[in-house]
Scaffold this active site. Structure first.
Site, PDB file in Angstrom:
ATOM      1  N   SER A  15      29.633  -2.425  34.261  1.00 59.63           N
ATOM      2  CA  SER A  15      30.721  -2.603  33.295  1.00 59.63           C
ATOM      3  C   SER A  15      31.112  -1.262  32.685  1.00 59.63           C
ATOM      4  O   SER A  15      30.305  -0.330  32.643  1.00 59.63           O
ATOM      5  CB  SER A  15      30.279  -3.573  32.201  1.00 59.63           C
ATOM      6  OG  SER A  15      29.036  -3.182  31.666  1.00 59.63           O
ATOM      7  N   GLU A  17      33.046   0.616  29.293  1.00 56.07           N
ATOM      8  CA  GLU A  17      33.474   0.407  27.903  1.00 56.07           C
ATOM      9  C   GLU A  17      34.608   1.364  27.544  1.00 56.07           C
ATOM     10  O   GLU A  17      34.545   2.554  27.827  1.00 56.07           O
ATOM     11  CB  GLU A  17      32.271   0.641  26.978  1.00 56.07           C
ATOM     12  CG  GLU A  17      32.604   0.439  25.507  1.00 56.07           C
ATOM     13  CD  GLU A  17      31.377   0.503  24.616  1.00 56.07           C
ATOM     14  OE1 GLU A  17      30.423  -0.259  24.822  1.00 56.07           O
ATOM     15  OE2 GLU A  17      31.392   1.343  23.703  1.00 56.07           O
ATOM     16  N   ASP A 109      29.365  -0.375  12.775  1.00 57.65           N
ATOM     17  CA  ASP A 109      28.884   0.909  12.264  1.00 57.65           C
ATOM     18  C   ASP A 109      29.373   1.126  10.850  1.00 57.65           C
ATOM     19  O   ASP A 109      30.557   0.952  10.570  1.00 57.65           O
ATOM     20  CB  ASP A 109      29.475   2.045  13.122  1.00 57.65           C
ATOM     21  CG  ASP A 109      28.579   2.394  14.279  1.00 57.65           C
ATOM     22  OD1 ASP A 109      27.351   2.303  14.122  1.00 57.65           O
ATOM     23  OD2 ASP A 109      29.110   2.761  15.338  1.00 57.65           O
ATOM     24  N   PHE A 216      27.165  12.246  18.340  1.00 58.90           N
ATOM     25  CA  PHE A 216      26.744  10.875  18.662  1.00 58.90           C
ATOM     26  C   PHE A 216      25.251  10.667  18.419  1.00 58.90           C
ATOM     27  O   PHE A 216      24.833   9.729  17.771  1.00 58.90           O
ATOM     28  CB  PHE A 216      26.988  10.581  20.150  1.00 58.90           C
ATOM     29  CG  PHE A 216      28.341  10.025  20.430  1.00 58.90           C
ATOM     30  CD1 PHE A 216      28.865   9.009  19.660  1.00 58.90           C
ATOM     31  CD2 PHE A 216      29.086  10.485  21.496  1.00 58.90           C
ATOM     32  CE1 PHE A 216      30.116   8.491  19.926  1.00 58.90           C
ATOM     33  CE2 PHE A 216      30.332   9.977  21.774  1.00 58.90           C
ATOM     34  CZ  PHE A 216      30.850   8.981  20.982  1.00 58.90           C
ATOM     35  N   HIS A 266      25.860  -0.395  32.037  1.00 58.06           N
ATOM     36  CA  HIS A 266      27.075  -0.396  31.217  1.00 58.06           C
ATOM     37  C   HIS A 266      27.423   1.075  30.962  1.00 58.06           C
ATOM     38  O   HIS A 266      26.602   1.827  30.432  1.00 58.06           O
ATOM     39  CB  HIS A 266      26.779  -1.117  29.901  1.00 58.06           C
ATOM     40  CG  HIS A 266      27.951  -1.222  28.979  1.00 58.06           C
ATOM     41  ND1 HIS A 266      29.025  -2.043  29.220  1.00 58.06           N
ATOM     42  CD2 HIS A 266      28.216  -0.603  27.789  1.00 58.06           C
ATOM     43  CE1 HIS A 266      29.898  -1.936  28.230  1.00 58.06           C
ATOM     44  NE2 HIS A 266      29.437  -1.068  27.353  1.00 58.06           N
TER      45      HIS A 266
END
Ligand code: FAD
Length: 291
Positions: A15, A17, A109, A216, A266
């Site tokens: 997948s 994102e 978040d 990140f 993912h």
């Protein structure tokens, strides 16, 4: 095919994102990436949601647009922090009308804790999972953290909270990004010992930007192995070498994960296609065959 159906068969799941673009240039890049990645025929694509309450409907609108344009199986992210129960009901109606069957249920978040005012109908993701479960036959995904969610006191406490999401009806989980597969394998062992038995798909992020990576990882509390940090530093001013290194690193990571039982991968694409496409192709050329 609905994700729940794909989870039942033996094939691996892949997948991608994407996040809703903010500017015209971002939009152009997103659609160009989607076009590039379309040929890889992902099992689903997921669309992130803002937790700031700023424009929470953008994810739903983008999900609808991508579904209509590509026919991709879509999973939309919904967060507790940006929606009231009433709004979730409205969104669910739209999802049903649009034929979107999959939701990633998240707390969201908290980006700026001082200024942030959450809509507080739901506090934790398990409450959103429970509510969504009562509203229809969605496949529900949740987040999992091999290196522990930053707010959790211990990994065990965090896994017990993951169990609450499963008890509420979650069908599968996707992990926070990580760079050391040992974190994932240790986490999976711990989950199995603690009775967590849903598929937990590892999330992989190709590192294509040095600054982005340090932002990140700081925010998410993700560990960067020393040799990885050294190499990223080494290539920080050499985009091409960084890209090559990053693709190789993620390919090795993904092949090892898939070869040792992970149900799929993912990809956190950051709306870019080059690295994801190459890693995906490398995986297919390796021992892991999708079909
Ligand atoms: P929760 O499961 O609610 O957990 C949050 C914290 O509370 C954890 O420390 C947990 O241990 C604890 N906890 C959980 N349940 C309970 C309970 N019942 N009682 C007491 N403590 C509890 N963020 C966005 O804003 N938008 C996105 O689109 C988005 N997509 C993501 C996709 C993935 C695959 C992942 C892994 C994360 C994503 N996030 C997104 C980030 C996520 O919202 C944050 O990590 C957030 O801080 C926690 O969300 P959660 O759903 O894991 O929360």
């Amino acid at each position: 095919m609905k994700i729940a159906e794909r989870l039942k068969d033996k094939k691996k799941i892949f997948s991608f994102e994407f996040y809703p673009p903010k500017t015209e240039n971002d939009t152009i890049r997103l659609y160009s990436s989607i076009k590039e990645l379309e040929e890889l025929n992902p099992d689903f694509v997921s669309i992130t949601n803002s937790s700031t309450g700023e424009v929470p409907y953008r994810a739903v609108a983008l999900s609808k647009a991508i579904k209509e344009k590509t026919g991709f199986e879509i999973m939309v992210h919904l967060t507790c922090l940006s929606h009231t129960k009433k709004e979730i009901r409205e969104i669910v109606s739209v999802l049903k009308e649009t034929g979107i069957d999959n939701v990633l249920a998240l707390r969201g978040d908290i980006l700026n804790k001082k200024e942030f005012k959450a809509k507080s109908d739901y506090v934790y993701a398990n409450e959103l999972v429970e509510d969504l479960k009562s509203m229809g036959n969605f496949t529900i995904g949740v987040a999992a953290y091999p290196e522990k969610h930053p707010e959790a006191v211990t990994l065990e406490a965090d896994i017990l909270n993951l169990k609450k999401k499963i008890d509420a009806g979650a069908d599968f989980a996707i992990t926070q990004l990580f760079f050391d597969n040992k974190s994932y394998f240790d986490f999976m062992d711990k989950c199995a010992r603690m009775g967590v038995n849903i598929p937990i798909i590892p999330g992989i992020m190709p590192i294509t930007n040095y600054k982005q990576l340090s932002n990140f990882t700081q925010m998410m509390g993700v560990m960067i192995p020393e040799d990885l940090a050294r190499n990223i530093e080494k290539y920080s001013n050499d985009k091409e070498s960084l890209m090559k290194f990053s693709i190789d690193y993620a390919t090795v990571q993904a092949l090892q994960l898939l070869g040792n039982g992970a149900k799929g991968i993912h990809f956190y694409t950051l709306n870019r296609s080059k690295a994801t496409k190459q890693i995906f192709k490398n995986i297919m050329a390796g021992t892991i065959v999708k079909q």
